[in-house]
Design an enzyme around this catalytic site. Structure first.
Site, PDB file in Angstrom:
ATOM      1  NE  ARG A   1       9.313  12.050   0.395  1.00  0.00           N
ATOM      2  CZ  ARG A   1       8.722  10.951   0.878  1.00  0.00           C
ATOM      3  NH1 ARG A   1       7.733  10.365   0.206  1.00  0.00           N
ATOM      4  NH2 ARG A   1       9.096  10.445   2.036  1.00  0.00           N
TER       5      ARG A   1
ATOM      6  NE  ARG B   1       5.411  -1.206  -0.572  1.00  0.00           N
ATOM      7  CZ  ARG B   1       5.633  -0.568  -1.706  1.00  0.00           C
ATOM      8  NH1 ARG B   1       5.946  -1.241  -2.794  1.00  0.00           N
ATOM      9  NH2 ARG B   1       5.536   0.752  -1.774  1.00  0.00           N
TER      10      ARG B   1
ATOM     11  CE  LYS C   1       6.299   0.187   6.653  1.00  0.00           C
ATOM     12  NZ  LYS C   1       6.519   1.591   6.209  1.00  0.00           N
TER      13      LYS C   1
ATOM     14  CB  SER D   1       8.096   7.671  -2.103  1.00  0.00           C
ATOM     15  OG  SER D   1       7.865   6.449  -1.460  1.00  0.00           O
TER      16      SER D   1
ATOM     17  NE  ARG E   1       0.786   2.726   9.503  1.00  0.00           N
ATOM     18  CZ  ARG E   1       1.141   2.707   8.216  1.00  0.00           C
ATOM     19  NH1 ARG E   1       0.240   2.411   7.287  1.00  0.00           N
ATOM     20  NH2 ARG E   1       2.370   2.976   7.857  1.00  0.00           N
TER      21      ARG E   1
ATOM     22  CG  ASP F   1       7.973   0.261   1.281  1.00  0.00           C
ATOM     23  OD1 ASP F   1       7.397  -0.127   2.316  1.00  0.00           O
ATOM     24  OD2 ASP F   1       7.844   1.408   0.816  1.00  0.00           O
TER      25      ASP F   1
ATOM     26  CB  SER G   1      13.022   4.938   6.239  1.00  0.00           C
ATOM     27  OG  SER G   1      12.498   3.663   6.509  1.00  0.00           O
TER      28      SER G   1
ATOM     29  CB  SER H   1       7.055   6.305  10.273  1.00  0.00           C
ATOM     30  OG  SER H   1       6.923   6.643   8.911  1.00  0.00           O
ATOM     31  CB  SER H   2      11.356   8.507   7.402  1.00  0.00           C
ATOM     32  OG  SER H   2      10.633   7.860   6.355  1.00  0.00           O
TER      33      SER H   2
END
Length: 421
Positions: A26, A372, A325, A22, A125, A297, A196, A168-169
């Protein structure tokens, strides 16, 4: 996709936890938004499929990224913008939702026309949050029956934005990257209780390290001054609590792993895993409830953990977004763990889990092409009574391509099956 046979074994040894995926997304994006020819360094990067998607996407928006190999599978990235504007950008996000949702608003500032492509479940999505903004601002876009590829032409304008709290964030983060570069000031209004939130904390913290200021009013209003400039930076990505959770839970299930690299002061939302483990170790009842709205997650590995808490009944709630997801994660983890002998009941927005002493194994399970799920099932195998076959194990490449090498290094026993036989 390949299949491996995993023999139950306790894990023991030292693991240096991979960098946060994550934060990596960024930092790479912030570095790419600095002024032309300003050089930033982003260190401690693993080139997973998702991170490669963001790197390629940024490069297609006029940025040069040099990859320098460091120790083992770690890289240092030298990042600088070479072009302020390009006529056409074609960005293939593969299966990375972060790449897609982060770069859509950014692309409107640096490209006259951008085409976004993707594969797997990413193509389906929802992007409705952006479509509503485009409709309101007169930005031209087209898709194929609501699916990728998506073509955008036009630029975002400063002003007021509205984002629903239950989406979603990633949409909010995409706007937070972009709005500081516009000429006017902007506000983002969030309806309801934002999910989130930890990911938004990571966004604002990373923006701050590159010189961008955002005012956060209790996660309901975000105020962003325009005409800000990203400052070049030397940035080191910290280790990932999301990935560490697999090994921390393995320890709770009987392994003995020395987990290295985590920051106690981290702003990562998935640091919550430490609190949950402490809760279970000090629990005085046979019931436990987890609100997954801020830690989606963690749900796959938590499902493994709770499946092996003998006599404990757990309710994981507020997890409906997991159905959208890389797989329908609620269904995937429930069906696959039940095949191993667990007792999970799938709810519309969560799971009911009745803990057992051990899992039986002796069957074939699948990652459902979800990284995951693959890693969670590998940890579950350490408490099975018999070998398990894990199909589509390569799904780990999305976030942690070295997972099974690390798993073997600490005593995990597996070998690849010949699918041609």
């Amino acid at each position: 996709m390949g299949k491996i046979l995993i023999t139950p074994s306790k894990l023991s040894g030292e693991i240096l936890i991979p960098p946060s995926k994550s934060i990596s997304h960024r930092a790479i994006i912030c570095a790419s938004l600095c002024k032309k020819n300003r050089i930033s360094i982003v260190d401690n990067i693993i080139l997973s499929d998702d991170i490669n998607s963001t790197i390629t996407g940024i490069e297609n928006l006029g940025v040069k990224i040099e990859k320098l190999k460091q120790v083992d599978d770690r890289y240092k990235l030298i990042i600088q913008r070479e072009k302020d504007f390009i006529e056409l950008a074609d960005i293939n996000c593969l299966e990375s939702g972060s790449t897609l949702r982060f770069l859509i608003p950014i692309s409107t500032l640096f490209s006259n026309k951008t085409i976004f492509e993707g594969k797997g479940r990413l193509a389906d999505r929802s992007l409705d949050t952006y479509y509503k903004i485009f409709d309101r601002q007169g930005i031209s876009y087209s898709n194929v029956d609501g699916r990728l590829p998506l073509t955008i032409k036009g630029s975002l304008k400063s002003g007021d934005y509205c984002v629903d709290s239950n989406v979603s964030s990633q949409f909010l983060t995409g706007l937070l990257f972009t709005l500081p570069l516009l000429t006017g000031d902007s506000k983002i209004y969030v309806s309801g209780n934002l999910e989130s939130r930890g990911y938004i904390d990571l966004t604002i913290d990373t923006l701050d390290k590159f010189g961008i200021k955002v005012q956060n009013d209790n996660y309901s209003i975000f105020s962003i001054n325009g005409n800000q400039k990203y400052h070049n930076s030397n940035f080191i990505v910290e280790s990932d609590y999301s990935q560490a959770a697999f090994f921390l839970i393995a320890n709770e299930l009987g392994s003995n792993i020395d987990v290295k690299g985590l920051l106690d002061t981290s702003k990562q939302g998935d640091k919550k895993i430490i609190e949950i483990i402490n809760d279970i170790n000090n629990l005085k009842t046979d019931l436990y409830e987890v609100d997954a709205s801020q830690i989606p997650d963690l749900v796959p590995i938590l499902a493994v953990y709770f499946s092996l808490q003998n006599g404990l009944k757990t309710h994981i709630k507020n997890a409906k977004r997991l159905r959208f997801k890389e797989s329908d994660r609620l269904n995937a983890i429930a069906t696959q763990l039940n095949l191993l002998g667990a007792d999970l009941t799938e709810l519309e927005d969560g799971l009911i889990i009745n803990g057992k002493e051990a899992l039986k194994g002796g069957c074939s399970v699948s990652s459902i092409n979800d990284h995951r799920i693959a890693m969670a099932l590998a940890i579950a195998a350490t408490r099975c009574n018999q070998d398990i076959e894990l199909d589509s194990f390569e799904a780990i490449n999305k976030s942690y391509p070295n997972f099974f090498n690390d798993y073997r290094d600490i005593g995990g026993i597996f070998y690849e099956l010949d699918m041609g036989k």
